[in-house]
Design a protein around this motif. Structure first.
Motif, short mmCIF file in Angstrom:
data_model
loop_
_atom_site.label_atom_id
_atom_site.label_comp_id
_atom_site.label_asym_id
_atom_site.label_seq_id
_atom_site.Cartn_x
_atom_site.Cartn_y
_atom_site.Cartn_z
N ALA A 299 48.39 49.26 32.17
CA ALA A 299 47.69 48.05 31.62
C ALA A 299 46.42 47.88 31.45
O ALA A 299 45.70 47.65 29.94
N THR A 300 45.83 48.07 32.46
CA THR A 300 44.79 48.06 32.80
C THR A 300 44.22 48.84 31.91
O THR A 300 42.32 48.91 31.59
N ALA A 301 44.08 50.55 32.58
CA ALA A 301 43.82 51.11 31.88
C ALA A 301 44.19 52.04 30.79
O ALA A 301 42.83 52.14 30.46
N VAL A 302 44.72 50.86 30.40
CA VAL A 302 44.81 51.23 28.65
C VAL A 302 43.88 49.68 27.79
O VAL A 302 42.64 50.57 26.76
N SER A 303 43.56 48.52 28.52
CA SER A 303 42.66 48.08 27.94
C SER A 303 41.47 47.62 28.42
O SER A 303 40.19 47.20 27.61
N SER A 304 40.54 48.54 29.61
CA SER A 304 40.30 48.34 29.85
C SER A 304 38.34 49.77 29.79
O SER A 304 39.03 50.71 29.21
N GLN A 305 37.20 49.50 30.70
CA GLN A 305 36.17 50.56 30.77
C GLN A 305 36.37 50.79 31.84
O GLN A 305 36.34 50.13 32.98
N PRO A 306 36.15 52.00 32.04
CA PRO A 306 35.72 51.89 33.61
C PRO A 306 34.43 51.58 34.08
O PRO A 306 33.40 51.47 33.64
N GLY A 307 35.19 51.04 35.03
CA GLY A 307 33.43 50.48 35.64
C GLY A 307 34.59 50.21 37.49
O GLY A 307 35.12 49.80 37.32
N PHE A 308 32.93 49.23 37.85
CA PHE A 308 33.57 49.01 39.06
C PHE A 308 34.80 47.78 38.84
O PHE A 308 35.61 47.31 40.44
N ASP A 309 34.66 46.48 37.98
CA ASP A 309 36.32 45.84 38.08
C ASP A 309 37.31 46.35 37.88
O ASP A 309 37.97 46.41 38.53
N THR A 310 37.10 47.57 36.73
CA THR A 310 38.16 48.11 36.95
C THR A 310 38.85 48.87 38.24
O THR A 310 40.07 49.18 38.44
N THR A 311 38.60 49.47 38.34
CA THR A 311 38.90 50.57 39.60
C THR A 311 38.46 49.84 41.13
O THR A 311 40.35 49.44 41.50
N ASN A 312 38.16 48.33 40.95
CA ASN A 312 39.20 47.81 41.69
C ASN A 312 40.19 46.92 41.54
O ASN A 312 41.27 46.71 42.58
N GLN A 313 40.42 46.29 40.39
CA GLN A 313 41.92 46.67 40.20
C GLN A 313 43.30 47.61 40.26
O GLN A 313 44.23 47.55 40.00
N ILE A 314 42.69 48.62 39.43
CA ILE A 314 43.42 50.31 39.59
C ILE A 314 43.81 50.16 41.03
O ILE A 314 44.74 50.64 41.44
N GLN A 367 40.23 50.85 50.37
CA GLN A 367 40.28 49.80 48.94
C GLN A 367 39.66 48.33 49.73
O GLN A 367 39.03 47.38 48.87
N ARG A 368 40.30 47.63 50.71
CA ARG A 368 39.92 46.69 51.15
C ARG A 368 38.28 46.02 50.80
O ARG A 368 37.89 44.75 50.95
N GLN A 369 37.86 47.12 51.98
CA GLN A 369 36.74 47.01 52.22
C GLN A 369 36.27 46.97 50.37
O GLN A 369 34.96 46.22 51.05
N LEU A 370 36.32 48.03 49.58
CA LEU A 370 35.80 48.47 48.30
C LEU A 370 36.02 46.92 47.97
O LEU A 370 34.71 45.84 47.59
N SER A 371 37.05 46.30 47.51
CA SER A 371 37.50 44.65 47.04
C SER A 371 37.13 43.98 48.04
O SER A 371 36.63 42.87 47.31
N GLY A 372 36.44 44.06 49.24
CA GLY A 372 36.41 42.35 49.81
C GLY A 372 34.28 42.34 49.72
O GLY A 372 33.73 41.79 50.06
N LYS A 373 33.48 44.24 50.08
CA LYS A 373 32.12 43.59 48.85
C LYS A 373 32.27 42.93 47.91
O LYS A 373 31.03 42.60 47.69
N LEU A 374 33.40 43.50 47.05
CA LEU A 374 33.34 43.00 45.32
C LEU A 374 33.26 41.97 44.91
O LEU A 374 32.82 41.42 44.70
N ALA A 375 34.41 40.94 46.24
CA ALA A 375 34.08 39.96 46.39
C ALA A 375 33.66 38.64 46.57
O ALA A 375 32.47 37.98 46.33
#
Length: 383
Positions: A299-314, A367-375
């Motif tokens: 659903a994220t891939a269908v409804s979103s645009q590429p970017g850090f927020d989307t990559t984080n969710q995926i 992945q956790r490092q990326l998510s942590g840095k974004l948070a």
């Protein structure tokens, strides 16, 4: 020679791709089991994938393909994964390389129609080295007159024996910009390209994920599709993450579902055994988690645009799906008991094949490092 065009469904007709995947998956299983024993590639199954039209199912109808939606493409891979893990995973590597230019064509009017028409008309199979290369890239590109000479070894090239075009990259020591990754498409018949049969693995043995060796392969300047700094996130990788990862992990959810079915069948007469019921309930929870998280990724891939927020969710979804899949096959082994240890039962193969879910990017720690840095609001340019 098989006439692929005559045996493929007409691109403009409505077609039940899920039913086709179910039918072919059941047919593919015998070939896959034989390949698992001998470390052979599932070549016969790839002939059928081409012949049936599944290899072009995601190409837009306007360009001669099946016009299958992204969610349905993921469902096809999940069904194939249930029946034939190796075939499905190798096919996922082709499929996501089809769906990335399809997304670009639909959303950005990118001039990729030539490639997509070739996939539909010629039934070419695309190979990917992206998982092994990822952001850093690998191999060297040396400037020469009119282009570059490429020297590289590309590992984990799933489907290599069936591939027609390799989508890959190499690092150019740009005197001005520094280490620069050059992306390009390379026909497998190009002089200097060879396959080294190295694939002897714990699981997914039929994927033919051999090394592709590039020895002084000439790439014309005009064939370079993208230049980017080595080791840095780039919009192209946000798009690849968004499209590719749900397709790949749909396969692993299918593998876990197959393990679940075998274990439940084995335990079907254990209703009075509270320990077994508890294990089966836990298994059901893990399968539900994997399915729900996969649905969220799709659903994220269908409804979103590429970017850090989307990559984080995926990528968060990728971690959670992988963990649920691995816990599910582990529980299935416990539920089935000693029989699970016997190869003819089939669960041992599914357990081995599921272990591949550990190794696709981004692995959990990254992945956790990326998510942590974004948070934490860290500077995205430094990621």
């Amino acid at each position: 020679m098989i006439d692929l065009m005559m045996t493929s469904p007409a691109p403009q007709q409505e077609y039940d791709w899920l039913a086709l995947a179910q039918s072919l998956g059941q047919q593919f299983a015998a070939v896959e089991h034989a390949a698992d024993v001998s470390d052979a590639f599932v070549a016969e199954n790839f002939v059928e994938l081409r012949q049936s039209g599944l290899s072009a199912m995601g190409v837009p109808q306007e360009l001669g393909g099946g016009g299958t939606s992204y969610p349905e493409v993921c469902q096809v891979l999940q069904i194939l994964g249930h029946h034939c893990s190796s075939t499905a995973l190798a096919f996922a590597m082709h499929t996501h390389q089809v769906m990335v230019p399809t997304w670009k064509w639909r959303h950005r009017q990118a001039p990729v129609d030539g490639l997509l028409r070739r996939i539909a008309e010629e039934r070419i199979i695309l190979l990917s080295s992206g998982g092994a290369d990822w952001l850093q890239g690998s191999g060297t590109a040396t400037a020469t007159e009119g282009g570059f000479l490429i020297n590289a070894r590309k590992g984990f090239a799933s489907g290599a024996p069936a591939g027609n075009v390799l989508i890959t990259s190499a690092i150019y020591a740009d005197p001005t910009e520094g280490p620069t990754v050059l992306h390009f498409a390379l026909p497998m018949q190009t002089p200097g390209v060879s396959i080294e049969p190295t694939w002897q693995a714990m699981g997914m043995r039929g994927t033919g994920s051999h090394d592709i060796v590039l020895s002084n392969v000439f790439i014309p300047e005009q064939s370079i599709a993208l230049r980017r700094p080595a080791g840095k996130w780039h919009p192209a990788f946000h798009l690849i993450s968004m499209i590719a990862i749900p397709i790949i992990y749909a396969v692993y959810v299918g593998v876990a579902e197959a393990a679940r079915d075998l274990a439940v069948q084995q335990a079907s007469k254990s209703c009075d055994d509270e320990h077994v019921c508890d294990l089966v309930g836990g298994l059901e929870n893990e399968i539900a988690t994997a399915r729900i998280m996969l649905q969220h990724m799709v659903a994220t891939a269908v409804s979103s645009q590429p970017g850090f927020d989307t990559t984080n969710q995926i990528m968060t979804g990728r971690t959670l799906v992988a963990k649920a899949v691995l816990r599910a096959v582990d529980m299935a082994m416990d539920i089935a008991g000693g029989r699970a240890f016997h190869r003819p039962f089939g669960l041992e193969k599914l357990f081995r094949d599921a272990q591949g879910a550990r190794y696709h990017p981004l692995r959990e720690q990254v992945q956790r490092q990326l998510s942590g840095k974004l948070a934490l609001g860290c500077d995205q340019d430094s990621l």
